[in-house]
Write a protein that holds these residues in place. Structure first.
Motif, PDB file in Angstrom:
ATOM      1  N   ASN A  42       0.827  -1.220   0.000  1.00  0.00           N
ATOM      2  CA  ASN A  42       0.000   0.000   0.000  1.00  0.00           C
ATOM      3  C   ASN A  42       0.856   1.263   0.000  1.00  0.00           C
ATOM      4  O   ASN A  42       0.493   2.282  -0.591  1.00  0.00           O
ATOM      5  CB  ASN A  42      -0.928   0.008   1.216  1.00  0.00           C
ATOM      6  N   LYS A  43       2.000   1.175   0.656  1.00  0.00           N
ATOM      7  CA  LYS A  43       2.865   2.352   0.788  1.00  0.00           C
ATOM      8  C   LYS A  43       3.729   2.585  -0.446  1.00  0.00           C
ATOM      9  O   LYS A  43       3.928   3.729  -0.878  1.00  0.00           O
ATOM     10  CB  LYS A  43       3.764   2.191   2.019  1.00  0.00           C
ATOM     11  N   THR A  44       4.238   1.512  -1.020  1.00  0.00           N
ATOM     12  CA  THR A  44       5.202   1.644  -2.114  1.00  0.00           C
ATOM     13  C   THR A  44       4.692   1.120  -3.454  1.00  0.00           C
ATOM     14  O   THR A  44       5.308   1.387  -4.499  1.00  0.00           O
ATOM     15  CB  THR A  44       6.510   0.899  -1.775  1.00  0.00           C
ATOM     16  N   GLY A  45       3.614   0.343  -3.408  1.00  0.00           N
ATOM     17  CA  GLY A  45       3.125  -0.269  -4.642  1.00  0.00           C
ATOM     18  C   GLY A  45       3.881  -1.520  -5.018  1.00  0.00           C
ATOM     19  O   GLY A  45       3.641  -2.127  -6.062  1.00  0.00           O
ATOM     20  N   ARG A  46       4.797  -1.926  -4.159  1.00  0.00           N
ATOM     21  CA  ARG A  46       5.613  -3.128  -4.422  1.00  0.00           C
ATOM     22  C   ARG A  46       5.363  -4.176  -3.359  1.00  0.00           C
ATOM     23  O   ARG A  46       4.992  -3.864  -2.231  1.00  0.00           O
ATOM     24  CB  ARG A  46       7.099  -2.773  -4.426  1.00  0.00           C
ATOM     25  N   THR A  47       5.583  -5.421  -3.732  1.00  0.00           N
ATOM     26  CA  THR A  47       5.534  -6.503  -2.742  1.00  0.00           C
ATOM     27  C   THR A  47       6.888  -7.200  -2.720  1.00  0.00           C
ATOM     28  O   THR A  47       7.564  -7.295  -3.748  1.00  0.00           O
ATOM     29  CB  THR A  47       4.449  -7.533  -3.083  1.00  0.00           C
ATOM     30  N   HIS A  48       7.260  -7.661  -1.572  1.00  0.00           N
ATOM     31  CA  HIS A  48       8.494  -8.428  -1.437  1.00  0.00           C
ATOM     32  C   HIS A  48       8.135  -9.904  -1.288  1.00  0.00           C
ATOM     33  O   HIS A  48       7.050 -10.245  -0.820  1.00  0.00           O
ATOM     34  CB  HIS A  48       9.283  -7.948  -0.228  1.00  0.00           C
ATOM     35  N   THR A  49       9.040 -10.761  -1.683  1.00  0.00           N
ATOM     36  CA  THR A  49       8.785 -12.194  -1.606  1.00  0.00           C
ATOM     37  C   THR A  49       9.990 -12.928  -1.018  1.00  0.00           C
ATOM     38  O   THR A  49      11.081 -12.375  -0.922  1.00  0.00           O
ATOM     39  CB  THR A  49       8.491 -12.781  -3.006  1.00  0.00           C
ATOM     40  N   GLY A  50       9.739 -14.184  -0.638  1.00  0.00           N
ATOM     41  CA  GLY A  50      10.819 -15.076  -0.225  1.00  0.00           C
ATOM     42  C   GLY A  50      11.651 -14.570   0.929  1.00  0.00           C
ATOM     43  O   GLY A  50      11.162 -13.927   1.851  1.00  0.00           O
ATOM     44  N   ILE A  51      12.936 -14.844   0.858  1.00  0.00           N
ATOM     45  CA  ILE A  51      13.843 -14.498   1.953  1.00  0.00           C
ATOM     46  C   ILE A  51      13.928 -12.995   2.162  1.00  0.00           C
ATOM     47  O   ILE A  51      14.193 -12.527   3.275  1.00  0.00           O
ATOM     48  CB  ILE A  51      15.257 -15.074   1.723  1.00  0.00           C
ATOM     49  N   PHE A  52      13.681 -12.220   1.117  1.00  0.00           N
ATOM     50  CA  PHE A  52      13.798 -10.763   1.211  1.00  0.00           C
ATOM     51  C   PHE A  52      12.624 -10.166   1.978  1.00  0.00           C
ATOM     52  O   PHE A  52      12.787  -9.201   2.724  1.00  0.00           O
ATOM     53  CB  PHE A  52      13.923 -10.167  -0.186  1.00  0.00           C
ATOM     54  N   LEU A  53      11.447 -10.751   1.827  1.00  0.00           N
ATOM     55  CA  LEU A  53      10.300 -10.347   2.631  1.00  0.00           C
ATOM     56  C   LEU A  53      10.554 -10.676   4.101  1.00  0.00           C
ATOM     57  O   LEU A  53      10.323  -9.848   4.990  1.00  0.00           O
ATOM     58  CB  LEU A  53       9.029 -11.056   2.148  1.00  0.00           C
TER      59      LEU A  53
END
Length: 232
Positions: A120-131
């Protein structure tokens, strides 16, 4: 912290991580040794013949394919499979660490909540180990990316794993981050041959040691945090 099972290195690190790591190491050692013995069983592939008054060792033509399988193809398949399995273990256990930490530290924001908030804040989602890394840093206040060498190693293996999973190890010159990962890990771990990733017999053990150290440091820090909470 009442009514919560007491956190301890034995309960979490030893059971959730170390046993899995040891099992995978034993498996890797067993299969690597077996393939090596098969590839080095000289009597299976060679015979001696007198040529020009001298004894010469020659390869059975009909055994050439078998020799190549045990020397090159099977080890490559094994190591690619191991890297993806070990990486999957690390990813799954990091998600588990996020969920356990959230409950143990009485944090209201879950991993899913955090990911939605970031989107919601950045328009991006993180996945996997980085999330998982971002959640542990921002919500649990444990920075696993600051552990010397360990996180950087895992990031580089992420590049190898993605290439193996999505492109069967084929590398192009445009994959700059992958090429940097290969250079960083070094020839003792990975090489490029005819445009493909070729892992050495040390690669699986390097990743296993990396994952082992990552969780050992993480759970040690988490134990210390919960003990402080219990005394306050």
């Amino acid at each position: 912290m009442k009514n919560k099972l007491k956190l301890s290195p034995t309960l979490y690190y030893e059971v959730l991580i170390k046993r899995e790591i040891n099992n995978l190491k034993e498996y890797a050692n067993t299969i690597e040794d077996e393939l090596y013995k098969k590839s080095e069983d000289d009597a299976m592939y060679h015979y001696d013949e007198e040529i020009n008054n001298g004894q010469t060792r020659l390869l059975y033509i009909d055994k050439l394919d078998d020799f190549t399988k045990f020397k090159v193809q099977y080890p490559n398949i094994l190591r690619h499979s191991l890297i993806t399995s070990i990486y999957s273990l690390a990813e799954e256990r990091l998600f588990d660490a996020c969920n356990r930490s959230q409950k143990l530290m009485n944090i209201s924001t879950t991993l899913n909540d955090y990911n939605k908030m970031i989107k919601n804040k950045t328009g991006r989602t993180h996945t996997g180990i980085f999330l998982a890394e971002k959640y542990l840093r921002d919500c649990i206040h444990i920075n696993i990316s600051s552990i010397p060498k360990v996180w950087k190693n895992l990031e580089k293996f992420n590049k190898l794993r993605n290439c193996i999973v999505h492109k069967r190890g084929k590398v192009s010159e445009s994959q700059k981050s992958l090429l940097k990962a290969v250079d960083y890990l070094g020839k003792d771990i990975v090489n490029l041959e005819r445009g493909y990733i070729v892992l050495t017999n040390k690669a699986s053990f390097e990743l296993l040691d990396t994952v082992d150290e990552l969780f050992k440091c993480f759970y040690k820090t988490l134990v210390e945090r919960t003990e402080v909470m219990e005394t306050n």
